[in-house]
Design a protein around this motif. Structure first.
Motif, mmCIF file in Angstrom:
data_model
loop_
_atom_site.group_PDB
_atom_site.id
_atom_site.type_symbol
_atom_site.label_atom_id
_atom_site.label_comp_id
_atom_site.label_asym_id
_atom_site.label_seq_id
_atom_site.Cartn_x
_atom_site.Cartn_y
_atom_site.Cartn_z
ATOM 1 N N TRP A 35 0.842 -1.188 0.000
ATOM 2 C CA TRP A 35 0.000 0.000 0.000
ATOM 3 C C TRP A 35 0.884 1.247 0.000
ATOM 4 O O TRP A 35 2.051 1.204 0.388
ATOM 5 C CB TRP A 35 -0.922 0.004 1.225
ATOM 6 C CG TRP A 35 -1.790 -1.222 1.322
ATOM 7 C CD1 TRP A 35 -2.335 -1.925 0.298
ATOM 8 C CD2 TRP A 35 -2.170 -1.898 2.522
ATOM 9 N NE1 TRP A 35 -3.059 -2.990 0.763
ATOM 10 C CE2 TRP A 35 -2.986 -3.010 2.137
ATOM 11 C CE3 TRP A 35 -1.945 -1.699 3.864
ATOM 12 C CZ2 TRP A 35 -3.547 -3.895 3.051
ATOM 13 C CZ3 TRP A 35 -2.505 -2.566 4.791
ATOM 14 C CH2 TRP A 35 -3.293 -3.654 4.388
ATOM 15 N N SER A 36 0.333 2.363 -0.393
ATOM 16 C CA SER A 36 1.085 3.624 -0.448
ATOM 17 C C SER A 36 0.807 4.453 0.803
ATOM 18 O O SER A 36 -0.351 4.794 1.083
ATOM 19 C CB SER A 36 0.688 4.421 -1.698
ATOM 20 O OG SER A 36 1.016 3.689 -2.869
ATOM 21 N N LEU A 37 1.856 4.770 1.541
ATOM 22 C CA LEU A 37 1.735 5.579 2.754
ATOM 23 C C LEU A 37 1.999 7.043 2.419
ATOM 24 O O LEU A 37 3.082 7.400 1.958
ATOM 25 C CB LEU A 37 2.728 5.093 3.811
ATOM 26 C CG LEU A 37 2.773 5.885 5.130
ATOM 27 C CD1 LEU A 37 1.424 5.849 5.839
ATOM 28 C CD2 LEU A 37 3.877 5.339 6.038
ATOM 29 N N TYR A 38 0.995 7.894 2.634
ATOM 30 C CA TYR A 38 1.133 9.311 2.340
ATOM 31 C C TYR A 38 1.547 10.126 3.563
ATOM 32 O O TYR A 38 2.337 11.059 3.458
ATOM 33 C CB TYR A 38 -0.193 9.868 1.787
ATOM 34 C CG TYR A 38 -0.493 9.423 0.378
ATOM 35 C CD1 TYR A 38 -0.192 10.232 -0.707
ATOM 36 C CD2 TYR A 38 -1.070 8.182 0.118
ATOM 37 C CE1 TYR A 38 -0.458 9.826 -2.007
ATOM 38 C CE2 TYR A 38 -1.336 7.759 -1.166
ATOM 39 C CZ TYR A 38 -1.030 8.585 -2.220
ATOM 40 O OH TYR A 38 -1.289 8.167 -3.514
ATOM 41 N N GLU A 39 0.989 9.785 4.713
ATOM 42 C CA GLU A 39 1.286 10.575 5.917
ATOM 43 C C GLU A 39 0.928 9.756 7.155
ATOM 44 O O GLU A 39 0.001 8.950 7.137
ATOM 45 C CB GLU A 39 0.472 11.881 5.916
ATOM 46 C CG GLU A 39 0.767 12.792 7.095
ATOM 47 C CD GLU A 39 -0.094 14.046 7.089
ATOM 48 O OE1 GLU A 39 0.374 15.081 7.570
ATOM 49 O OE2 GLU A 39 -1.249 13.978 6.601
ATOM 50 N N MET A 40 1.720 9.965 8.217
ATOM 51 C CA MET A 40 1.384 9.377 9.515
ATOM 52 C C MET A 40 1.663 10.446 10.571
ATOM 53 O O MET A 40 2.772 10.951 10.663
ATOM 54 C CB MET A 40 2.229 8.124 9.783
ATOM 55 C CG MET A 40 1.754 7.343 10.998
ATOM 56 S SD MET A 40 2.840 5.950 11.386
ATOM 57 C CE MET A 40 3.006 5.152 9.796
ATOM 58 N N LYS A 41 0.639 10.806 11.331
ATOM 59 C CA LYS A 41 0.764 11.920 12.276
ATOM 60 C C LYS A 41 0.287 11.482 13.657
ATOM 61 O O LYS A 41 -0.800 10.917 13.809
ATOM 62 C CB LYS A 41 -0.058 13.110 11.786
ATOM 63 C CG LYS A 41 0.080 14.353 12.644
ATOM 64 C CD LYS A 41 -0.522 15.571 11.953
ATOM 65 C CE LYS A 41 -1.997 15.403 11.669
ATOM 66 N NZ LYS A 41 -2.621 16.615 11.120
ATOM 67 N N LEU A 42 1.139 11.744 14.674
ATOM 68 C CA LEU A 42 0.785 11.419 16.053
ATOM 69 C C LEU A 42 -0.032 12.561 16.629
ATOM 70 O O LEU A 42 0.415 13.715 16.653
ATOM 71 C CB LEU A 42 2.047 11.196 16.892
ATOM 72 C CG LEU A 42 1.841 10.854 18.371
ATOM 73 C CD1 LEU A 42 1.111 9.523 18.517
ATOM 74 C CD2 LEU A 42 3.177 10.800 19.097
ATOM 75 N N GLU A 43 -1.244 12.250 17.070
ATOM 76 C CA GLU A 43 -2.127 13.250 17.670
ATOM 77 C C GLU A 43 -2.105 13.085 19.180
ATOM 78 O O GLU A 43 -2.452 12.029 19.698
ATOM 79 C CB GLU A 43 -3.569 13.078 17.165
ATOM 80 C CG GLU A 43 -3.712 13.094 15.658
ATOM 81 C CD GLU A 43 -3.660 14.493 15.094
ATOM 82 O OE1 GLU A 43 -3.583 15.451 15.879
ATOM 83 O OE2 GLU A 43 -3.683 14.612 13.857
ATOM 84 N N ASP A 44 -1.658 14.142 19.894
ATOM 85 C CA ASP A 44 -1.683 14.090 21.357
ATOM 86 C C ASP A 44 -3.121 14.156 21.844
ATOM 87 O O ASP A 44 -3.963 14.839 21.265
ATOM 88 C CB ASP A 44 -0.894 15.262 21.954
ATOM 89 C CG ASP A 44 0.591 15.147 21.677
ATOM 90 O OD1 ASP A 44 1.075 14.005 21.593
ATOM 91 O OD2 ASP A 44 1.248 16.189 21.532
ATOM 92 N N MET A 45 -3.389 13.462 22.942
ATOM 93 C CA MET A 45 -4.696 13.585 23.579
ATOM 94 C C MET A 45 -4.801 14.986 24.169
ATOM 95 O O MET A 45 -3.935 15.426 24.920
ATOM 96 C CB MET A 45 -4.855 12.544 24.680
ATOM 97 C CG MET A 45 -4.775 11.103 24.195
ATOM 98 S SD MET A 45 -6.065 10.685 23.007
ATOM 99 C CE MET A 45 -7.506 10.680 24.071
#
Length: 317
Positions: A289-299
């Motif tokens: 699969w193609s990964l475009y973005e991965m972003k960690l969201e803080d609680m």
């Protein structure tokens, strides 16, 4: 400076405050946070000696709020949600009057008023009639009356309600400038107020304390969760099923599907302390699969607040 131990307050059979305990250190700004009717105002009224607790003890600057109420009153400044102003009086005359009834020595009244007006930036309106002031200036006058006798403790109940955005910022900065010299309890249900002003937070819900920590620790540790937003191109259901099987992943939700766009957005939640991004990225690549973005969201503090509080039913403010 403030010590609340197992305090309860009942109105008939309804517990407005139910066995709460917390402390506030000297010079600290404590955010007292909760939804409407959670028991915040009742707690403020107990600490300011307006009403007695049904049970438990509370001390301010070492004095018991019930047994030594006059000593407590000398050491606190209180700004209720609606400032206790006399609209027909001029600002300086009003503050002179307040200083006298709060027991400031006659020789020190002028200096005390000048200092309070200077700290709250209202010297330029000292000769104005209060009713002609803007809401923001009236709030500043309310703060000035709370500090005119240089109290050890300031108790502020919803100090920015009804203000415009510029006035809110000004009052927040003013409150922060008073820390250190004064111990401050800031009661509010407005989340940005806490994040931007307070060093520590007590969250109350249905009359009970449900959390107590710094805003940073509440968002980081209380939930013990991390949330990843992953933008990836591939079959949605298969991607969600595959990522949910990774050790440490609790849930995977398809936030938006790739109809008309190159990728789908998946939300991956985990209570694990492990760093999952490398494992997720490797899994996506291995699947082709193609990964475009991965972003960690803080609680966020809002996430924590909504998790800990529920809609009140039959509560008393």
């Amino acid at each position: 400076m403030i010590d609340v131990k197992q305090v309860s307050r009942y109105f008939g059979r309804v517990a407005a405050v139910n066995d709460i305990s917390f402390q506030v250190a000297k010079g600290e700004i404590l955010g007292f946070l909760g939804p409407n009717a959670a028991g915040k105002t009742t707690t403020m009224r107990i600490l300011t000696t307006f009403i007695p607790a049904t049970s438990g003890t509370a001390t301010v600057a070492g004095f018991d709020v019930h047994e030594q109420s006059m000593q407590v009153r000398k050491r606190i400044g209180y700004l209720p949600e609606n400032p206790p102003l006399y609209p027909e009086m001029r600002v300086r005359d009003y503050l002179d009057f307040v200083a006298k009834i709060k027991g400031v020595d006659a020789k020190r009244i002028k200096k005390a008023v000048d200092d309070a007006m200077g700290k709250t930036a209202i010297t330029n309106v000292g000769n104005r009639v209060i009713k002609h002031l803007s809401k923001g200036y009236k709030q500043r006058v309310g703060l000035a009356q709370a500090i005119v006798h240089n109290p050890d403790v300031l108790i502020l109940d919803e100090p920015t309600v009804g203000l415009d955005p510029k006035q809110i910022i000004e009052v927040r900065e003013l409150i922060k400038s008073l820390a250190g010299e004064h111990t401050i309890i800031l009661s509010t249900h407005i989340l940005p107020e806490v994040s931007m002003t307070c060093e520590r937070v007590v969250i109350i819900d249905k009359g009970k304390v449900v959390a107590e920590d710094t805003p940073e620790n509440l968002t980081k540790n209380l939930m013990g969760a991390q949330q990843l937003t992953v933008s990836v191109s591939g079959p949605d259901k298969e991607m969600a099923d595959t990522l949910s099987k990774i050790q440490g992943v609790d849930t995977v939700q398809i936030k938006s599907q790739g109809k008309g766009q190159a990728f789908s957005t998946l939300v991956v939640e985990s209570k694990s302390r492990d760093e999952l991004r490398p494992v997720i990225a490797k899994t996506i690549v291995e699947k082709g699969w193609s990964l475009y973005e991965m972003k960690l969201e803080d609680m966020s503090l809002e996430d924590v607040f909504l998790h800990l509080t529920t809609k009140e039913e039959g509560s008393v403010q």
